[in-house]
Write an enzyme that holds these catalytic residues in place. Structure first.
Site, mmCIF file in Angstrom:
data_model
loop_
_atom_site.group_PDB
_atom_site.id
_atom_site.type_symbol
_atom_site.label_atom_id
_atom_site.label_comp_id
_atom_site.label_asym_id
_atom_site.label_seq_id
_atom_site.Cartn_x
_atom_site.Cartn_y
_atom_site.Cartn_z
ATOM 1 N N LYS A 172 0.840 -1.199 0.000
ATOM 2 C CA LYS A 172 0.000 0.000 0.000
ATOM 3 C C LYS A 172 0.874 1.247 0.000
ATOM 4 C CE LYS A 172 -2.103 2.571 3.106
ATOM 5 N NZ LYS A 172 -2.163 3.856 2.405
ATOM 6 N N GLY A 225 7.306 5.026 7.782
ATOM 7 C CA GLY A 225 6.332 6.075 8.073
ATOM 8 C C GLY A 225 6.636 6.703 9.420
ATOM 9 N N THR A 227 6.611 7.612 13.511
ATOM 10 C CA THR A 227 6.880 6.801 14.708
ATOM 11 C C THR A 227 5.579 6.383 15.403
ATOM 12 O OG1 THR A 227 9.066 7.744 14.983
ATOM 13 C CG2 THR A 227 8.046 6.857 16.966
ATOM 14 N N ALA A 228 4.593 7.282 15.440
ATOM 15 C CA ALA A 228 3.326 6.929 16.110
ATOM 16 C C ALA A 228 2.628 5.798 15.359
ATOM 17 C CB ALA A 228 2.425 8.158 16.193
ATOM 18 N N THR A 229 2.632 5.862 14.023
ATOM 19 C CA THR A 229 2.008 4.786 13.237
ATOM 20 C C THR A 229 2.788 3.488 13.441
ATOM 21 O OG1 THR A 229 1.600 6.502 11.574
ATOM 22 C CG2 THR A 229 1.001 4.257 10.966
ATOM 23 N N GLU A 247 10.870 1.529 9.654
ATOM 24 C CA GLU A 247 11.725 2.685 9.351
ATOM 25 C C GLU A 247 10.898 3.918 9.693
ATOM 26 O OE1 GLU A 247 14.789 2.422 8.443
ATOM 27 O OE2 GLU A 247 14.840 0.294 7.993
ATOM 28 N N CYS A 281 13.276 11.811 5.485
ATOM 29 C CA CYS A 281 13.547 11.374 6.865
ATOM 30 C C CYS A 281 14.996 11.647 7.256
ATOM 31 C CB CYS A 281 13.224 9.904 7.003
ATOM 32 S SG CYS A 281 14.036 8.900 5.751
ATOM 33 N N GLU A 383 9.693 15.844 15.553
ATOM 34 C CA GLU A 383 9.921 15.854 14.105
ATOM 35 C C GLU A 383 8.931 16.815 13.439
ATOM 36 O OE1 GLU A 383 8.699 12.417 11.725
ATOM 37 O OE2 GLU A 383 10.606 12.535 10.665
HETATM 38 P P1 NDP Z 1 2.396 7.734 8.246
HETATM 39 O O1 NDP Z 1 2.905 6.945 9.382
HETATM 40 O O2 NDP Z 1 1.246 8.618 8.448
HETATM 41 O O3 NDP Z 1 2.016 6.783 7.028
HETATM 42 C C1 NDP Z 1 2.899 5.871 6.435
HETATM 43 C C2 NDP Z 1 2.107 4.815 5.704
HETATM 44 O O4 NDP Z 1 1.366 4.037 6.643
HETATM 45 C C3 NDP Z 1 1.070 5.371 4.735
HETATM 46 O O5 NDP Z 1 0.935 4.520 3.626
HETATM 47 C C4 NDP Z 1 -0.189 5.363 5.586
HETATM 48 O O6 NDP Z 1 -1.346 5.385 4.809
HETATM 49 C C5 NDP Z 1 -0.003 4.052 6.320
HETATM 50 N N1 NDP Z 1 -0.763 3.903 7.550
HETATM 51 C C6 NDP Z 1 -1.292 4.863 8.353
HETATM 52 N N2 NDP Z 1 -1.942 4.294 9.399
HETATM 53 C C7 NDP Z 1 -1.831 2.955 9.256
HETATM 54 C C8 NDP Z 1 -2.292 1.827 9.994
HETATM 55 N N3 NDP Z 1 -3.025 1.956 11.117
HETATM 56 N N4 NDP Z 1 -1.979 0.590 9.553
HETATM 57 C C9 NDP Z 1 -1.244 0.433 8.440
HETATM 58 N N5 NDP Z 1 -0.802 1.442 7.679
HETATM 59 C C10 NDP Z 1 -1.068 2.703 8.084
HETATM 60 O O7 NDP Z 1 3.656 8.533 7.700
HETATM 61 P P2 NDP Z 1 3.677 9.641 6.569
HETATM 62 O O8 NDP Z 1 3.103 9.075 5.326
HETATM 63 O O9 NDP Z 1 3.136 10.908 7.136
HETATM 64 O O10 NDP Z 1 5.247 9.781 6.320
HETATM 65 C C11 NDP Z 1 6.063 10.662 7.014
HETATM 66 C C12 NDP Z 1 6.834 9.917 8.090
HETATM 67 O O11 NDP Z 1 7.607 8.886 7.501
HETATM 68 C C13 NDP Z 1 7.820 10.813 8.800
HETATM 69 O O12 NDP Z 1 7.746 10.569 10.187
HETATM 70 C C14 NDP Z 1 9.167 10.358 8.269
HETATM 71 O O13 NDP Z 1 10.253 10.568 9.142
HETATM 72 C C15 NDP Z 1 8.925 8.904 8.040
HETATM 73 N N6 NDP Z 1 9.884 8.366 7.091
HETATM 74 C C16 NDP Z 1 10.860 7.529 7.553
HETATM 75 C C17 NDP Z 1 11.832 7.045 6.695
HETATM 76 C C18 NDP Z 1 12.889 6.098 7.174
HETATM 77 O O14 NDP Z 1 13.529 5.465 6.343
HETATM 78 N N7 NDP Z 1 13.112 5.959 8.469
HETATM 79 C C19 NDP Z 1 11.839 7.427 5.283
HETATM 80 C C20 NDP Z 1 10.764 8.304 4.907
HETATM 81 C C21 NDP Z 1 9.819 8.751 5.793
HETATM 82 P P3 NDP Z 1 -2.069 6.802 4.534
HETATM 83 O O15 NDP Z 1 -1.079 7.685 3.868
HETATM 84 O O16 NDP Z 1 -3.178 6.445 3.649
HETATM 85 O O17 NDP Z 1 -2.494 7.317 5.865
#
Ligand code: NDP
Length: 479
Positions: A172, A225, A227-229, A247, A281, A383
């Site tokens: 996804k 994504g 940290t909270a997610t 990650e 990130c 962040e």
């Molecule tokens: P989110 O955590 O909001 O979302 C990441 C993904 O998870 C999206 O596809 C989202 O879908 C999905 N998602 C949300 N809730 C759930 C759930 N309950 N179960 C399963 N999947 C879920 O992150 P962001 O998209 O806002 O990305 C930004 C974050 O990503 C920043 O904190 C950044 O630091 C981090 N990041 C980390 C990297 C690393 O390598 N460490 C690299 C790049 C980013 P939807 O978008 O539809 O909500």
């Protein structure tokens, strides 16, 4: 334009027939729709993946290499279309999507297509008694969930090793940036990827994403994504004993010592602060500068930040396009307001930009530099994930290290110094998964990639990723 799910080799709408709006952040308007998928779509995707697994996992590494390499060729052949789609979907400048995002997506697929040809496993000889050899077998059906900041780049970074290792995938992309994943599914069809090997389900994280994580037949989850997610995902997946790679977020420090090549440090800091609007990130958002060069560094960084062109992402001269969404821009701006309340001085930026014409409703913002904040305040601890950096002076190496390690995150860090002893000393002690010395974002895809503390669990990249996507099984033969 309707984006469709890619399930069992077919492009299909959500089972429910409902749709979500997809915005073009550069103009602030809806320009396409995506399927509002849920558990029923994930169920179909998982069952297609299960059906495809016996064939894909046993077809041989040469065949997997051939098909993945063909997909990489097709990304290369469609670079311009994909880069334009990425910019329209995410707001990022075309110079970024055409020089970073899409070339890297192609490189990811090609890298893992070939990596699997070189991937070996261990054997342990017990003299005169027995030999052990380790099988590295694909896990089965795995889930890959990626964010919006580097859409096709991070999507392929996960699915390529999963597929190369012989797994079938239910993936996804972020609901905010689904377009290139959709275009990618068409390329997979064209390349002859067997039906069900890769399935792409579009929709909301808490609905479609959650269904992937909760499904009993997804045996491993690779997630990038917030940290909270990540915390929520781990709470769901851990009791089901799923393999997890997380990650997560970062709050990365840049340590600038007075003995460094200051010109180079400033030029690179402009990129590491504002590249992709700070929505990477790995961006350095806390900049610590040794006192003798603090003012010189600060004034030059501010001068260069003010020269960055913000606006129409499709203009090749634009350095910073739009932020990904209205809501995200509001969040970033709220941190600038918070910084003011916490006593900080906004040296430049901190406000929205209106490029005019068709872009007047887009989500633009000026690169922002703030000083005068205590290290412990929220602006310096949380962040922000936007074009906002803070500056703080330091005197000694020990103080710099303490400041660098003073947050709950530990993803990456950058050290600027010409003293190799200092650089290697700090590299050992700094709490981060990645340390760049006198550079930033120099990436070798073979290296372990990931964070410590609240920045994640596990490593991606190179053989680390292939190890994650395989299950080791030891076989012992008695002589
Ligand atoms: P989110 O955590 O909001 O979302 C990441 C993904 O998870 C999206 O596809 C989202 O879908 C999905 N998602 C949300 N809730 C759930 C759930 N309950 N179960 C399963 N999947 C879920 O992150 P962001 O998209 O806002 O990305 C930004 C974050 O990503 C920043 O904190 C950044 O630091 C981090 N990041 C980390 C990297 C690393 O390598 N460490 C690299 C790049 C980013 P939807 O978008 O539809 O909500």
């Amino acid at each position: 334009m309707d984006i469709l799910n890619y399930i069992d080799g077919e492009l299909v709408p959500a089972e429910s027939g409902s749709w979500l709006d997809n915005y073009d952040p550069s103009i602030g308007k809806v320009y396409s729709r995506i399927p509002d998928s849920g558990p029923a779509d994930v169920e179909k995707a998982v069952s297609a993946a299960k059906k495809a697994f016996p064939g894909w996992s046993t077809c041989g590494i040469q065949e997997r290499y051939r098909i993945l390499n063909r997909i990489a060729d097709l990304i290369g052949a469609n670079q311009r279309e994909l880069a334009e789609a990425e910019s329209r979907d995410s707001g990022k400048a075309i110079r970024t999507s055409s020089s970073v995002d899409i070339p890297r997506a192609e490189a990811n697929i090609r890298f893992f297509a070939t990596a699997i040809l070189h991937f070996g496993s261990e054997s342990h000889h017990m003299e005169g008694e027995a030999i052990n050899y380790t099988l590295r077998q694909p896990i089965g059906v795995v889930g890959c969930i990626s964010p919006w900041n580097l859409p096709l780049y991070l999507f392929t970074w996960k699915i390529a090793p999963a597929l190369a290792a012989g797994n079938c995938v239910v993936a996804k992309p972020s609901e905010l940036t689904p377009m290139t994943a959709f275009l990618f599914s068409r390329l997979c069809q064209e390349a002859g990827l067997p039906p069900g090997v890769l399935n792409i389900v579009h929709g909301l994280g808490p609905k479609a994403g959650q269904a992937i994580v909760e499904h009993p037949d997804t045996k491993a989850i690779s997630f990038t994504g917030g940290t909270a997610t990540g915390k929520h995902l781990a709470a769901t997946a851990a009791p089901m004993f799923k393999k997890l790679s997380l990650e997560l977020g970062g709050k990365n420090p840049n340590l600038v010592f007075a003995d460094c090549d200051l010109d180079k440090a400033i030029a690179t800091t402009v990129h590491s602060s504002f590249g992709n609007n700070g929505q990477i990130c790995l961006c350095g958002s806390r900049i610590y500068i040794q006192r003798p060069v603090y003012e010189q560094f600060r004034d030059e960084l501010v001068r260069r930040a003010e020269k960055l062109t913000v606006g129409n992402p499709f203009d090749e001269k634009t350095k910073l396009g739009a932020l990904v969404s209205k809501q995200h821009r509001e969040k970033v701006l709220s941190y600038v307001q918070l910084a003011r309340e916490e006593g900080g001085t906004v040296l430049t930026g901190g406000e929205t930009v209106n490029p005019g014409g068709e872009f007047s409703e887009g989500y633009y913002m000026r690169p922002t530099v703030i000083e005068g904040l205590p290290n412990s305040c929220r602006t310096n601890q949380e962040e922000i994930f936007g074009p906002v950096v803070t500056l703080q002076p330091f005197d000694t190496e020990e103080e710099a290290l303490e400041l660098a390690n003073s947050v709950k995150y530990g993803l990456s860090s950058t050290i600027w110094t010409n003293d190799i002893h200092r650089a290697t000393r700090l590299a050992e002690k700094i709490e981060a998964g990645i340390v760049w010395i006198n550079c930033w974002m120099v990436r070798d895809l073979r290296t372990p990639f990931g964070g410590i503390k609240n920045s994640g669990v596990g490593r991606e990249g190179g053989f680390e990723a292939l190890r994650f996507f395989t299950e080791p099984k030891n076989v012992c033969i008695k002589y």
